[in-house]
Design an enzyme around this catalytic site. Sequence first.
Site, PDB file in Angstrom:
ATOM      1  N   ASP A 144       0.811  -1.225   0.000  1.00  0.00           N
ATOM      2  CA  ASP A 144       0.000   0.000   0.000  1.00  0.00           C
ATOM      3  C   ASP A 144       0.844   1.276   0.000  1.00  0.00           C
ATOM      4  O   ASP A 144       0.315   2.363  -0.247  1.00  0.00           O
ATOM      5  CB  ASP A 144      -0.930   0.025   1.214  1.00  0.00           C
ATOM      6  CG  ASP A 144      -2.026  -1.023   1.127  1.00  0.00           C
ATOM      7  OD1 ASP A 144      -2.450  -1.336  -0.003  1.00  0.00           O
ATOM      8  OD2 ASP A 144      -2.455  -1.532   2.172  1.00  0.00           O
ATOM      9  N   ARG A 192      -6.714   0.447   0.425  1.00  0.00           N
ATOM     10  CA  ARG A 192      -7.925   0.694   1.205  1.00  0.00           C
ATOM     11  C   ARG A 192      -8.186   2.178   1.390  1.00  0.00           C
ATOM     12  O   ARG A 192      -9.292   2.668   1.231  1.00  0.00           O
ATOM     13  CB  ARG A 192      -7.811  -0.002   2.567  1.00  0.00           C
ATOM     14  CG  ARG A 192      -9.064   0.095   3.420  1.00  0.00           C
ATOM     15  CD  ARG A 192      -8.905  -0.638   4.733  1.00  0.00           C
ATOM     16  NE  ARG A 192      -8.876  -2.082   4.567  1.00  0.00           N
ATOM     17  CZ  ARG A 192      -7.791  -2.833   4.691  1.00  0.00           C
ATOM     18  NH1 ARG A 192      -6.625  -2.277   4.944  1.00  0.00           N
ATOM     19  NH2 ARG A 192      -7.851  -4.142   4.528  1.00  0.00           N
TER      20      ARG A 192
END
Length: 419
Positions: A144, A192
């Site tokens: 991420d 996310r």
Amino acid sequence: MSIKNAFYAQSGGVTSVINASACGVIETARQHPDKIGTVYAGYNGIIGALKEELIDTSLESDAAIAALRHTPAGGFGSCRYKLKSLEQNKAEYERLIEVFKAHNIGYFFYNGGGDSQDTAYKVSQLGDQLGYPITCVGVPKTVDNDLPITDTCPGFGSVAKYIAVSMREASFDVASMCSTSTKVFVLEVMGRHAGWIAAAGGLAADADNDIPLIILFPEVKFDQAKFLAKVDEKVKAHGYCSVVVSEGVKGADGKFLAEAGGTDAFGHAQLGGAAPVVANIVKEALGYKYHWAVADYLQRAARHIASKTDVDQAYAMGKAAVELAISGKSAVMPTIVRTSDSPYQWHVGHAELKDVANVEKMMPAEFISDDGFGITEACRRYLQPLIMGEDYPPYKNGLPDYVTMKKQMIAKKLADFSV
């Protein structure tokens, strides 16, 4: 004073280069037998410490450890398990100390992302709170790319390369068929809250490849009307359009487009399904034929197309973690410090774990184009060096020749502990 052993564990979602960090830790520890004894790897992460399931890495050959550098996923097993605070669950911490004492462990290396660095920080405080000295160093990892302070996170560069390559190849495919077939291709990628991976899709288009791309970032609220107008504009101008959508994209109501219900072990909303949602919106409003795909595990497992920059940095972080520990540093994490974009130059630094734990680094506003659907030149300058270089694994019978660890456990000395 006896030489202390070390505990190393992998945590959270694995990457194509987390084993390169493991290789860096173990090879560097082997070079300092006067400082560190045996490196024990936790079987399935921190759970391995709690259950006293410790893999004796000294039983793995030098060649096998070296092969970790080109092998994806977690060689010793990973887990999604977050330690609560000492006040909330003292028994777990007391168990860790019990296991560390039983096996003369004085070094703790935890290889993971934000939640994992939080765990590493909590463990680093055990010396003061429970009276057991432990040198604790976090090893950064996350596809991420959302750890603070470090310029980038090992694991991200290779995912970025995979997504950029995939978007370019898929776009060539769609372009060749769009007059009579698919006009819109949608690829869902991980991310996310931070849109770093989605941004990497923007690298598919450049001065030599005029690909009509739209990127949906989690940092930008999804505006359906605006999005549909952009898709229609691209299709009419180019005959087709390629869309990269982050799993974390939210609508105007603040809800994830892809919320599947439920949460993972870290308490995060479980996501999955942004691509079909977006593709269906296009079909219902514009009637264009579409295809969608979800990169899912493929993007983080693709060691065959890893970025050499990423592999080198992942190894460097493992090596630096051991060097920091034997120099007396604790409650720290090695970092990547960028000094130049072009030529790309970087060196190893370090940060305090208290400044890293549970802090998410989002995409800067100046990295997202004014219309909210693309990347800026500043973002391209940041991303481009991270996907540079090829580091192909060896092949055997037409397939990558990866290594599997023996995972031989040491004998348990303590009573069982349920996790």
